[in-house]
Design an enzyme around this catalytic site. Structure first.
Site, PDB file in Angstrom:
ATOM      1  CD  GLU A 174     -17.935  16.293  47.099  1.00 12.94           C
ATOM      2  OE1 GLU A 174     -17.022  15.452  47.262  1.00 12.94           O
ATOM      3  OE2 GLU A 174     -18.323  17.038  48.003  1.00 12.94           O
TER       4      GLU A 174
ATOM      5  CD  GLU B 262     -13.736  18.836  49.152  1.00 17.03           C
ATOM      6  OE1 GLU B 262     -13.816  18.983  50.376  1.00 17.03           O
ATOM      7  OE2 GLU B 262     -14.647  19.160  48.364  1.00 17.03           O
TER       8      GLU B 262
HETATM    9  C1  GAL Z   1     -17.329  18.436  50.184  1.00 13.03           C
HETATM   10  C2  GAL Z   1     -16.770  17.143  50.741  1.00 13.03           C
HETATM   11  C3  GAL Z   1     -17.876  16.200  51.113  1.00 13.03           C
HETATM   12  C4  GAL Z   1     -18.927  16.904  51.922  1.00 13.03           C
HETATM   13  C5  GAL Z   1     -19.443  18.073  51.133  1.00 13.03           C
HETATM   14  C6  GAL Z   1     -20.550  18.811  51.852  1.00 13.03           C
HETATM   15  O1  GAL Z   1     -16.396  19.427  50.152  1.00 13.03           O
HETATM   16  O2  GAL Z   1     -15.951  16.522  49.807  1.00 13.03           O
HETATM   17  O3  GAL Z   1     -17.346  15.128  51.837  1.00 13.03           O
HETATM   18  O4  GAL Z   1     -18.359  17.330  53.095  1.00 13.03           O
HETATM   19  O5  GAL Z   1     -18.377  18.943  50.922  1.00 13.03           O
HETATM   20  O6  GAL Z   1     -20.934  19.938  51.154  1.00 13.03           O
END
Ligand code: GAL
Length: 955
Positions: A521, A446
């Protein structure tokens, strides 16, 4: 100038400079002789010594003294002359003793005014010091310090010289100590200043030496660290194992060697071998390559993770100069644009979770055995992959993934192709590229520049650096935007990683039909273990997997992935809760709510959901919630059955509440009017009962129960395990809502942390007390090297019957450890009074101010006197606090000339021979500054003084 302890005059420095030249010349002569062929005789090829004990720790900074004077400024610029807590003789005798891994932040209180993302724990600065004793037989060997991770900014001094500065908490460093090392009784000081104010993440990162540290002793000609790359690839109908070996030669002459590699199976049978010559010039590296071919090895897979060993020897004629064993696995991995991921030719949906390095009680300092527990929990979950977020993990994680059969997406921390950051990326690939478990290199998570031309250029360079080291695996990046801009990083990677954005899967696939896709993710669903009511005041989120804040659920996110073949799979955010990043609320919440399991690895309802979704080789069924709803009789309670069977029927006290076809994504739900008793789910496949699960209303808690994770531990000072603590009713059933405060005593091991998975608790995770949270708590114990053969844990809580548990501790040969010792204070600046005709005249100088005298050091003798007589040589010093309290010794490693040693009026010792020799005198306890006076008999033309360090040694 200056005092006898730290100062050094210009005069002396000039002498030092001249003599250093001659020393170098002598050194070169010695090494050429002793290292004929570049190697010392009679040493094992390679000693890998743990440096986990004997560390002294100071929490806080010790500012360097301000340097104002001319001589101090000159001195400050010189090798070996570090100041303050970096100085070899700095008094650390009152510092705390710690063992590694050590996350000093995990000892901090959780406080509302500290950083939220870091779990409301203060970070700050800390110092670590230790003194190393190297055997005289090691002289001539190459000595390397390996620090696997230190958070966050670190400066490392060895014997008063800066040997490394490291800017990331997530990469390992290797430091060649050889040129600075001393041997025998002359100890070596290692000092590390850690500045953990620096943060690299938005999650709890810990601080300090939280990963292993080692000393590795090898021949001057050796295989460099991470210097064997041996990762098999399919070729034709069989396999080729290209072995690439990087050797280094610290010796004085070029070395002509042979690299011999062989492939062994788990039983040690050699399947194939090969050899190739390599010549390594002095102070250079050289790379040797050879190919080993295997027709039909057993394949590595997530179900049968078969591993092989590659033994690589570096031979000088018949002598094995160095030897390295690496692990490899034969597996073919590929990503397909339409059909997702294939392992060994078979489609395999990636059922992954994201994992930070963090656990209840210990923070980031996770012993290997606790990682083993965590990885086993993931296997029980039915997970087949992990993504190491957002950094390369400690190496044992990858070893365990190889061994248990988990695929890995390994991730780089710093998104930056500048030299320092690129070096970190290269370090990761070099260290990890032999692991069969690794299927993807991720260069970022990200990044705001992901949708820009600059981002594209950055990734292009980073991907190129990865490919130069490993051409076998695809590069990815975890993108949460910028996917459709004209120039973006998706164009510079092999597999595009989607973070969330599930509504864009189809559009992207249509727009870029040739690009393989994975959900790097997803989910980020929130829940509290054991809670089934969302209550903002209590900061709990019901674990039914309802959407919170409109975010996705475990069920919904997986359905998006499972129903599309072109998505290779996904990585749920997260496998376990972690300290920091509390969401949706801040204080008092201080750890995350995202985990499928809590901070301790206890299952939340999401565990059962994912097992139902992911486990395919056996029936699974679980019921949510518990059935202790006293006071809510007659009210409807939501019930969820999570199973991978075809149908499920629910019974309350034997009465059917209906049979439903199983919904493999959404699970099965009922509203059940609460009445105490037994709620049971029966799962059917092919019309037959395939699984049962039940929850029962328990009675009140009457006793505690302890369940150790394992029934044997190894008494090596490293092995560790979690112990589960529950409260049980009179029939031995776990009471799901128990919140009792439990006190522990442990014999034969140490408690290294406590937890209960409550994300809102600010209770310390160290000590010996922890409340149960929704029925559970966890105690983490670690053995002591050479400790007792039985470990006994006892737990007590007011009003409950206590529990105890015994675990056998196997005597184990201790892992080989680097020898450490308390810090010596070197007395390295002495003053010589004018030559006196008699001993009495010389001793009379004891009343005089010595700083006007001729100052000299301890590495070589004082110039001889022109005439016969006596010379008084003196030093002022303040001994280590511990020596002040308990007394100590003064060790003259090589005293030149006959002399008497005095402290004040007291004669401490006498040396009668003129020839140089070792001598020790006792030093009595006593506060404050001290002065030693050595009365030398100094015939004209004779050397006197020292040809080795003078050390104040702790008793
Ligand atoms: C994502 C990020 C993670 C964590 C997650 C929480 O965007 O990559 O590290 O912060 O959100 O929802």
């Amino acid at each position: 100038m200056a005092d006898g302890g730290t100062g050094i005059s210009r005069r002396r420095l000039l002498k030092t400079a001249g003599a250093a030249t001659s020393l170098l010349a002598v050194g070169a002569g010695v090494s050429a002789g002793a290292r004929a062929g570049g190697m010392p005789a009679s040493t094992a090829p390679r000693d890998v010594l743990l440096l986990d004990q004997g560390w002294r720790f100071f929490e806080g900074d010790i500012p360097f003294p301000e340097i104002l004077g001319q001589d101090e400024s000159y001195d400050n610029a010189k090798a070996g002359k570090a100041w303050g807590a970096a100085a070899p003789g700095f008094d650390d005798s009152d510092w705390a003793e710690v063992r590694l891994p050590h996350d000093f932040v995990s000892f901090q209180p959780i406080e509302p005014d500290a950083n939220r993302a870091q779990g409301y724990r203060r970070r700050g600065i800390a110092w670590y010091r230790t003194s190393l004793r190297f055997d005289p037989a090691d002289q001539g060997r190459h000595i390397e310090l390996q620090i696997d991770g230190v958070a966050t900014h670190a400066t490392v001094w060895f014997n008063g010289t800066v040997v490394d500065r490291n800017w990331s908490g997530y990469n390992g460093v290797t430091i060649d100590l050889t040129p600075f090392a001393t041997f025998g009784d002359d100890l070596n000081t290692l000092a590390i200043r850690v500045d953990a104010h620096a943060m690299e993440g938005w999650w709890y990162e810990g601080g300090g030496l939280y990963r292993p540290v080692r000393i590795v002793k090898r021949d001057p000609v050796h295989i460099v660290t991470d210097g064997v790359f041996a990762h098999p690839v399919p070729e034709g109908g069989g396999w080729v194992l290209p072995v690439e070996v990087t050797a280094y030669n610290a010796g004085t002459e070029a070395a002509a060697l042979t690299v011999v590699s062989s492939l062994e199976d788990a039983d040690g049978r050699v399947l194939v071998g090969g050899r190739t010559p390599v010549s390594v010039p002095s102070l250079e590296r050289a790379v040797a390559r050879l190919d080993l071919r295997v027709a039909a090895p057993r394949l590595w897979s997530v179900e049968t993770p078969t591993l092989y060993r590659v033994r690589t020897d570096l031979m000088a004629d018949d002598r094995r100069v160095d030897s390295v064993v690496t692990t490899c696995g034969f597996r073919a991995a590929r990503f397909d644009k339409d059909k997702g991921f294939f392992l060994n030719g078979q489609p395999l949906k990636i059922k992954g979770v994201c994992v930070h390095q963090d656990h209840a009680g210990v923070g980031t300092a996770i012993p290997d055995a606790l990682w083993d527990y965590r990885i086993r929990r993931l296997k029980e979950l039915g997970c087949n992959a992990i993504r190491c977020t957002h950094n390369a993990p400690t190496s044992v994680v990858l070893d365990l993934c190889d061994r248990y059969g988990l695929l890995v997406m390994d991730e780089n921390r710093q998104f930056n192709p500048a030299p320092d950051s690129l070096a970190q990326l290269r370090w990761m690939v070099r260290r990890d590229r032999n692991h069969p478990s690794i299927i993807l290199w991720s260069v970022f998570n990200e990044e705001p520049m992901q949708g820009s031309a600059a981002g594209y250029e950055m990734v292009r360079r980073m991907a190129h650096a990865v490919k130069a080291l490993d051409g076998t695996r695809p590069v990815t990046a975890a993108m949460n935007g910028g996917l459709f801009t004209p120039v973006n990083v998706a164009q510079a990677v092999d597999v595009v990683g989607f973070n969330y954005q599930q509504d864009k899967y189809d559009a992207f696939h249509v727009a870029h039909p040739d690009v393989p896709l994975i959900s790097s993710e997803d989910t980020s669903a929130l829940s509290t273990r054991g809670a089934y009511v969302t209550d903002k005041d209590a900061r709990t989120i019901a674990a039914y997997d309802d959407p919170v804040k409109g975010w996705n659920t475990h069920r919904g996110a997986w359905k998006e992935i499972a129903t599309r073949d072109f998505i290779a799979g996904g990585f749920v955010w997260t496998g376990f809760d972690y300290h920091g990043e509390p969401s949706p609320w801040g204080w008092p919440s201080n750890s995350s709510f995202y985990g499928i399991m809590d901070l301790c690895g206890f299952a939340k309802a999401a565990f059962h959901i994912h097992r139902a979704q992911w486990v395919t080789d056996r029936p699974v069924l679980a019921l949510v919630p518990h059935w202790n709803w006293q006071g809510r009789e007659g009210e409807a309670i939501k019930v969820m059955a999570c199973g991978n069977v075809e149908e499920v029927e629910l019974f309350l006290e034997g009465r059917s509440l209906g049979r439903q076809p199983v919904d493999p994504y959404d699970m099965n739900h009922w509203l059940v009017v609460y009445a105490p008793g037994r709620l049971e789910a029966v799962g059917y496949t092919g019309g037959k009962v395939a699984a049962r699960a039940g929850v029962e209303t328990t009675g009140p808690a009457v006793a505690l129960r302890l369940t150790p994770d394992r029934d044997r531990l190894v008494g090596d000072g490293l092995d560790a395990m979690p112990v589960t603590v529950e409260a049980v009713d009179a029939r031995g059933r776990s009471v799901p809502l128990a919140q009792d405060l439990v006190t522990f005593t442990v014999e034969g091991a140490d408690i290294i942390g406590l937890g209960n998975g409550d994300p809102n608790s600010a209770a310390p995770e160290k000590g010996n007390r922890r409340a149960l949270f929704n029925g559970l708590a966890q105690l983490i114990v670690q053995t002591r090297a050479g400790g007792p053969r039985t470990l006994v844990v006892r737990a007590t809580a007011p009003g409950l019957k206590g529990a105890s548990s015994q675990v056998a501790v196997d005597a184990a040969p201790s892992p080989r450890r680097q020898m450490t010792a308390p810090t010596d204070l070197p007395l390295d600046t002495w003053y010589a009074a004018p030559l006196a005709p008699t001993a009495e005249d010389a001793l009379a100088f004891r009343a005089a101010d010595m700083t006007a005298w001729d100052d000299f050091g301890t590495r070589w003798p004082h110039d001889p006197q022109a005439g016969d007589g006596y010379t008084l040589c003196s030093v002022r010093f303040t001994p280590q606090a511990r020596v002040g309290r308990h007394g100590g010794r003064v060790v003259f490693l090589s005293l030149v000339g006959a002399c008497d040693v005095y402290e004040g009026g007291r004669l401490l010792g006498r040396k009668t021979e003129a020839a140089s020799g070792r001598m020790e005198v006792a030093l009595a306890a006593g506060a404050g500054g001290r002065r030693l006076d050595l009365l030398f008999r100094t015939p004209a033309g004779a050397d006197f003084g020292f040809s080795g360090n003078v050390l104040v040694r702790q008793a």
